[in-house]
Design an enzyme around this catalytic site. Structure first.
Site, mmCIF file in Angstrom:
data_model
loop_
_atom_site.group_PDB
_atom_site.id
_atom_site.type_symbol
_atom_site.label_atom_id
_atom_site.label_comp_id
_atom_site.label_asym_id
_atom_site.label_seq_id
_atom_site.Cartn_x
_atom_site.Cartn_y
_atom_site.Cartn_z
ATOM 1 N N LYS A 35 0.840 -1.202 0.000
ATOM 2 C CA LYS A 35 0.000 0.000 0.000
ATOM 3 C C LYS A 35 0.875 1.252 0.000
ATOM 4 C CE LYS A 35 -4.071 -0.339 2.017
ATOM 5 N NZ LYS A 35 -5.116 -0.474 3.042
ATOM 6 N N THR A 122 -12.699 4.984 14.720
ATOM 7 C CA THR A 122 -13.930 4.883 15.516
ATOM 8 C C THR A 122 -13.708 3.848 16.608
ATOM 9 O OG1 THR A 122 -15.198 5.412 13.554
ATOM 10 C CG2 THR A 122 -16.408 4.412 15.391
ATOM 11 N N PHE A 146 -16.160 11.758 10.161
ATOM 12 C CA PHE A 146 -17.530 11.507 9.693
ATOM 13 C C PHE A 146 -17.609 11.345 8.177
ATOM 14 C CE2 PHE A 146 -17.555 14.011 13.581
ATOM 15 C CZ PHE A 146 -18.310 13.193 14.399
ATOM 16 N N GLU A 149 -17.644 7.319 2.373
ATOM 17 C CA GLU A 149 -16.954 6.813 1.179
ATOM 18 C C GLU A 149 -17.763 7.247 -0.036
ATOM 19 O OE1 GLU A 149 -15.896 2.623 1.477
ATOM 20 O OE2 GLU A 149 -15.179 2.958 3.510
ATOM 21 N N LYS A 201 -19.369 10.042 17.480
ATOM 22 C CA LYS A 201 -19.246 9.220 16.268
ATOM 23 C C LYS A 201 -20.158 7.984 16.336
ATOM 24 C CE LYS A 201 -17.784 7.369 12.517
ATOM 25 N NZ LYS A 201 -18.199 7.900 11.217
ATOM 26 N N CYS A 257 -18.291 0.200 8.228
ATOM 27 C CA CYS A 257 -18.546 1.044 9.403
ATOM 28 C C CYS A 257 -19.851 0.724 10.122
ATOM 29 C CB CYS A 257 -18.512 2.523 8.999
ATOM 30 S SG CYS A 257 -16.844 3.063 8.574
ATOM 31 N N LYS A 318 -21.903 0.278 -1.508
ATOM 32 C CA LYS A 318 -22.617 1.494 -1.904
ATOM 33 C C LYS A 318 -22.000 1.993 -3.197
ATOM 34 C CE LYS A 318 -21.490 5.411 0.101
ATOM 35 N NZ LYS A 318 -21.182 6.486 1.051
HETATM 36 N N1 LIG Z 1 -13.995 4.099 5.756
HETATM 37 C C1 LIG Z 1 -14.784 5.068 6.199
HETATM 38 O O1 LIG Z 1 -15.662 5.579 5.496
HETATM 39 C C2 LIG Z 1 -14.627 5.595 7.605
HETATM 40 C C3 LIG Z 1 -15.290 6.778 7.977
HETATM 41 C C4 LIG Z 1 -15.146 7.250 9.280
HETATM 42 C C5 LIG Z 1 -14.413 6.527 10.204
HETATM 43 N N2 LIG Z 1 -13.811 5.359 9.818
HETATM 44 C C6 LIG Z 1 -13.024 4.639 10.816
HETATM 45 O O2 LIG Z 1 -11.667 4.810 10.460
HETATM 46 C C7 LIG Z 1 -10.907 3.659 10.821
HETATM 47 C C8 LIG Z 1 -10.176 3.142 9.580
HETATM 48 O O3 LIG Z 1 -11.136 2.714 8.642
HETATM 49 P P1 LIG Z 1 -10.733 2.411 7.123
HETATM 50 O O4 LIG Z 1 -12.010 2.169 6.416
HETATM 51 O O5 LIG Z 1 -9.798 3.459 6.625
HETATM 52 O O6 LIG Z 1 -9.931 1.028 7.319
HETATM 53 P P2 LIG Z 1 -8.896 0.342 6.286
HETATM 54 O O7 LIG Z 1 -8.884 -1.090 6.658
HETATM 55 O O8 LIG Z 1 -9.187 0.766 4.895
HETATM 56 O O9 LIG Z 1 -7.479 0.994 6.667
HETATM 57 C C9 LIG Z 1 -6.761 0.705 7.831
HETATM 58 C C10 LIG Z 1 -5.278 0.826 7.497
HETATM 59 O O10 LIG Z 1 -4.516 0.763 8.710
HETATM 60 C C11 LIG Z 1 -3.337 0.022 8.426
HETATM 61 N N3 LIG Z 1 -2.760 -0.441 9.695
HETATM 62 C C12 LIG Z 1 -3.172 -1.462 10.492
HETATM 63 N N4 LIG Z 1 -2.396 -1.517 11.584
HETATM 64 C C13 LIG Z 1 -1.480 -0.544 11.478
HETATM 65 C C14 LIG Z 1 -0.414 -0.081 12.308
HETATM 66 N N5 LIG Z 1 -0.145 -0.663 13.497
HETATM 67 N N6 LIG Z 1 0.331 0.956 11.883
HETATM 68 C C15 LIG Z 1 0.074 1.559 10.703
HETATM 69 N N7 LIG Z 1 -0.927 1.174 9.880
HETATM 70 C C16 LIG Z 1 -1.686 0.149 10.275
HETATM 71 C C17 LIG Z 1 -3.791 -1.077 7.490
HETATM 72 O O11 LIG Z 1 -2.719 -1.649 6.763
HETATM 73 C C18 LIG Z 1 -4.765 -0.300 6.583
HETATM 74 O O12 LIG Z 1 -4.096 0.270 5.484
HETATM 75 C C19 LIG Z 1 -11.915 2.673 11.415
HETATM 76 O O13 LIG Z 1 -11.956 2.851 12.811
HETATM 77 C C20 LIG Z 1 -13.232 3.125 10.815
HETATM 78 O O14 LIG Z 1 -14.339 2.754 11.600
HETATM 79 C C21 LIG Z 1 -13.872 4.902 8.543
#
Ligand SMILES: NC(=O)c1ccc[n+]([C@@H]2O[C@H](COP(=O)([O-])OP(=O)(O)OC[C@H]3O[C@@H](n4cnc5c(N)ncnc54)[C@H](O)[C@@H]3O)[C@@H](O)[C@H]2O)c1
Length: 436
Positions: A35, A122, A146, A149, A201, A257, A318
């Site tokens: 990544k 979150t 908030f 995607e 949240k 989420c 979605k």
């Molecule tokens: N996706 C959304 O729309 C959205 C919106 C608001 C909040 N959130 C919250 O944000 C957080 C992340 O969600 P996401 O959808 O981006 O998840 P995701 O799985 O797409 O991304 C998480 C990333 O963290 C990396 N990671 C894991 N452990 C790690 C570490 N120790 N050090 C560095 N990197 C590490 C993973 O390799 C991955 O790239 C969650 O808590 C989610 O609930 C997501």
């Protein structure tokens, strides 16, 4: 300012690019070297409108870089945003905090004393306080996110509100500096203690999930009583205390989420001695809508889908996303495949992810190819291009003109006029009954 963003998935890559767009120098940190290499080369390994342009521009200018090296991150900046995943724990409703805990531990080890580590993931209420106590060498703040995607760039650059969970004026001042241009543009700011910031949240997600399941419960009642949930939703939506948004009945919510967040919230509430059992019902209503689509598919195929060719339009949870986490479309597709149907899926963006997760499903290169020879069509992700499909043309491609609109957006009259037997959730009358 110089910032790091730890965890560069859907949230973190967007946050990193948008912070660079706001003028900061940003270092993205992830444990996944593939990544990091893709992002450093200016490529976004997932679909998010507007993000590839920002990543390409700011990596090319050098304002945005990516690394796997926490020591480099600690030396680079004094403000670190943590955006790692908090998935559902295996075998429990609770959140898996392994990634958050290890990211905080790693940055606390390498950060300058008194650096500000800002959680954006979150998390269950109480996490920020626990991390602050564990890592007293740094200052902790919580700044829940908030973004939606599909609108992630817009939502980050022009959010409808910012929430800062802080324990000191210093932390608030630093966060105000980070978001200076967003605040100058008039974005409301709510400053809160840690528990309130964390709860904002989870409460927001719980409310949205509840609204969706409310209208889907009304769809169940309409199905039993002979009503039409589309008309019902329109009528109650005119009441401005209720409003029309999130009132479209359909196959329900999914993604990375809402489902895991409401489960984690109910679980955390139990630990606190508070009952949020209604969220379990919200979850159950949501899952029942997937069952209902499977049931409608069986009914449309004369009682069994065994051997039926079924075209599934949609795989992402979605539109405008390639995210297939807990996707209702793929859940339904996989269940029909297990029941013996020959299922062909098409999605404009999520094909690679779907293929990896569900290799036994069939995949088409276009909606037209998926429709070819189908005995039944299921419309399960609300991509605009599916709404534009011409029912006349579609009829010429399928074996049998039967469709289930799992998103409640197709024009039933138009499809029926073109000779289709049309079913949607929350309506009893099988429009076009008798046609084959
Ligand atoms: N996706 C959304 O729309 C959205 C919106 C608001 C909040 N959130 C919250 O944000 C957080 C992340 O969600 P996401 O959808 O981006 O998840 P995701 O799985 O797409 O991304 C998480 C990333 O963290 C990396 N990671 C894991 N452990 C790690 C570490 N120790 N050090 C560095 N990197 C590490 C993973 O390799 C991955 O790239 C969650 O808590 C989610 O609930 C997501």
């Amino acid at each position: 300012m110089r910032l790091t963003v730890i965890g560069t998935g859907y949230l973190g890559a967007t946050h990193a690019a948008c912070m660079a767009e706001l003028g900061h120098e940003v270092l993205g940190v992830d444990v996944d070297p593939d990544k990091v290499a893709a992002l450093q080369a200016g490529r976004v390994p997932f679909h998010e409108p507007g993000l590839p342009e920002l990543i390409a521009e700011h990596t090319a200018s050098g304002r945005l870089r990516f690394t796997t090296d926490y020591a480099e991150a600690g030396a680079f900046a004094d403000v670190h945003f943590v955006c790692v995943g908090t998935p559902q724990l295996g075998g429990s409703e609770g959140a898996d905090l392994t990634y958050v805990d290890s990211a905080f531990a790693a940055i606390a080890e390498h950060a300058a004393p008194d650096a500000l580590v800002v959680g954006k993931s979150t998390v269950p209420v109480g996490t920020a306080g626990r991390l602050a106590d564990t890592h007293a060498c740094v200052e902790v703040a919580w700044n829940p996110e908030f973004l939606r995607e599909g609108f992630a760039v817009e939502d980050t650059l022009r959010p409808d509100r910012l929430v800062f969970g802080v324990r000191s004026e210093r932390a608030e001042t630093i966060l105000r500096k980070v978001y200076a241009s967003v605040l100058t543009a008039g974005t409301p700011l709510v400053t809160a203690d840690f528990p309130t910031a964390e709860l904002v949240k989870t409460a927001a997600n719980a409310f949205l999930a509840t609204k969706i399941s409310f209208i889907n419960a009304m769809a169940e009642v309409c199905e039993a009583a002979g009503g039409d949930v589309g008309v019902l939703a329109e009528a109650i939506g005119y009441d401005d205390r209720i409003g029309p948004k999130f009132l479209r009945a359909g196959v329900g919510f999914g993604g990375g989420c809402l489902p895991k967040d409401i489960r984690a919230f109910a679980h955390r509430a139990d630990e606190l001695g508070v009952s949020l059992d209604f969220l379990r019902e919200v979850d159950a209503i949501n899952m029942r809508r997937r069952d209902k689509v499977v049931e409608l598919a069986r009914e449309q195929c004369g009682g069994s889908v065994l051997g039926a060719r079924i075209a599934v339009l949609g795989a992402a949870f979605k539109p405008d996303s390639d995210d297939i986490r807990d996707s209702p479309a793929l859940n339904v597709a996989a269940r029909l495949r297990l029941d013996g149907a020959d299922v062909t899926v098409y999605d404009p963006e999520a094909m690679d992810n779907a293929r990896k997760a569900f290799p036994l499903l069939g995949y088409a290169l276009s909606a037209e190819e998926a429709l070819g020879g189908a005995d039944l069509v299921l419309h399960l992700t609300e991509w605009p291009q599916f709404r534009e499909i011409d029912p006349e043309r579609a009829r010429s491609l399928v074996s049998r003109p039967r469709i289930v609109d799992g998103r409640g957006v197709l024009d039933a009259d138009r499809w029926t006029a073109a000779g289709w037997r049309f079913r949607a959730l929350g309506r009893t009358a099988p429009v076009g009954e008798g046609l084959r």
